[in-house]
Design a protein around this motif. Sequence first.
Motif, mmCIF file in Angstrom:
data_model
loop_
_atom_site.group_PDB
_atom_site.id
_atom_site.type_symbol
_atom_site.label_atom_id
_atom_site.label_comp_id
_atom_site.label_asym_id
_atom_site.label_seq_id
_atom_site.Cartn_x
_atom_site.Cartn_y
_atom_site.Cartn_z
ATOM 1 N N LEU A 163 -5.451 -9.832 -9.707
ATOM 2 C CA LEU A 163 -6.415 -8.170 -9.275
ATOM 3 C C LEU A 163 -5.666 -7.531 -8.350
ATOM 4 O O LEU A 163 -5.698 -6.405 -8.598
ATOM 5 C CB LEU A 163 -7.536 -9.225 -9.308
ATOM 6 N N ASN A 166 -2.133 -5.625 -8.811
ATOM 7 C CA ASN A 166 -2.313 -5.214 -9.931
ATOM 8 C C ASN A 166 -3.588 -4.215 -9.751
ATOM 9 O O ASN A 166 -3.754 -2.804 -9.874
ATOM 10 C CB ASN A 166 -2.316 -6.143 -11.699
ATOM 11 N N PRO A 167 -4.460 -4.640 -10.919
ATOM 12 C CA PRO A 167 -5.371 -3.009 -11.336
ATOM 13 C C PRO A 167 -5.902 -2.918 -9.951
ATOM 14 O O PRO A 167 -7.424 -1.007 -10.678
ATOM 15 C CB PRO A 167 -6.508 -4.144 -12.015
ATOM 16 N N LEU A 168 -6.125 -3.360 -9.459
ATOM 17 C CA LEU A 168 -7.714 -3.804 -7.760
ATOM 18 C C LEU A 168 -7.059 -3.900 -6.442
ATOM 19 O O LEU A 168 -7.302 -3.539 -5.630
ATOM 20 C CB LEU A 168 -8.202 -5.000 -7.874
ATOM 21 N N THR A 178 -6.219 -5.235 -2.124
ATOM 22 C CA THR A 178 -7.222 -4.886 -2.270
ATOM 23 C C THR A 178 -7.132 -3.504 -1.346
ATOM 24 O O THR A 178 -6.981 -3.563 0.060
ATOM 25 C CB THR A 178 -8.783 -5.228 -2.753
#
Length: 361
Positions: A163, A166-168, A178
Amino acid sequence: MKERISVLGEKYGRAILRPIATIAVALVIGMLFILPTGFSPLKAYGIIFKGAFGSSVGWLGTLAKATPLLFTGLAAAFASWGGCFNIGIEGQLYMGAMAAALVGHFCGGLPGVILIPLCLIAAMAAAVLWALIPGLLNNKLEINIFIMFFIFNNIASLLTDYLASNPLRGELVGVEATGRIAAQARFFRFSNYSDLNGGLLIALGLVLLFWFVQYKTRFGYECSAIGQNATFGEYIGIRHARRSMLVLTISAMVAGLCGAEQTMGVLGRFYPNFSSDYGFTGISIGMLANDNPIAVAIFAIFFGGLTYGGQQLESNSAISSDLVRVIQAIVIMFISADFIVKKTRAKRRNKAREKQGREGA
């Protein structure tokens, strides 16, 4: 009366001397690893303990290293007190850290008085949800909870890594992390030269709260009854399955707070693999402390001092700070051996009682 005092003295004397002897033996064995370097073991330990406890800067560094261990040690100790061996603390703190980072980042428009509690609640909720899956599978389907916790620890580490990568992924170029949490979601720091932050006050508050709950309340007595003898607990009307799930929930909440403290007080965002085995070190601290919250605080500070002092040793000699990890590993090895011996003896006693009961019938 004298006999009772003598029995209590012997009981608590063993409880105090056993962990001290374990640490002393580990330190002696650690000397054997120092000798081949040509450096004096006594001088090496002198650098470690002076660096950790010999100045205000040392104390700030030691307490900063001890704070996450306070949380994980309390989580482990309270779970064990209630008859639930929570070895999933490492995974739970990762999920708590990620949840706190996401709320702190995406809800950054909220004032600090709302945002900080919201981050903490999110961290505790994420950790509890992650802990309840193995707990429920164990209660309902009797799947081995130890195996489930080990699996979920790895899944939590890999999932949060994915996470954050990649997406965050946040704004830092070339860094897997993040987005930064809002300034008003950060804990205050005691010094600009240390990571020690307001999370320490939460941890110390939990030490006092858990001590009161465990030794001064009916709930604490019932948890202790279940932890010491589940059959006796059922006999006096305590439902073991329900109580163990409640104990696991509370333990996971504290583990989640550990992750939140790292995100909100130290890192400012979620970084993959940030934990230096806080969960497993906390378990060893809980066992050393014999589930006593005050003793957890003492041993957490000791282990924090070893870690910070080990960094000072590395910068002032040719000895790697990995020496501290070796000492901690030796302590864990002795604790594990003691735990296995206790469990084996308990099983033998229970079998002997059952056999006596059948013969008496």
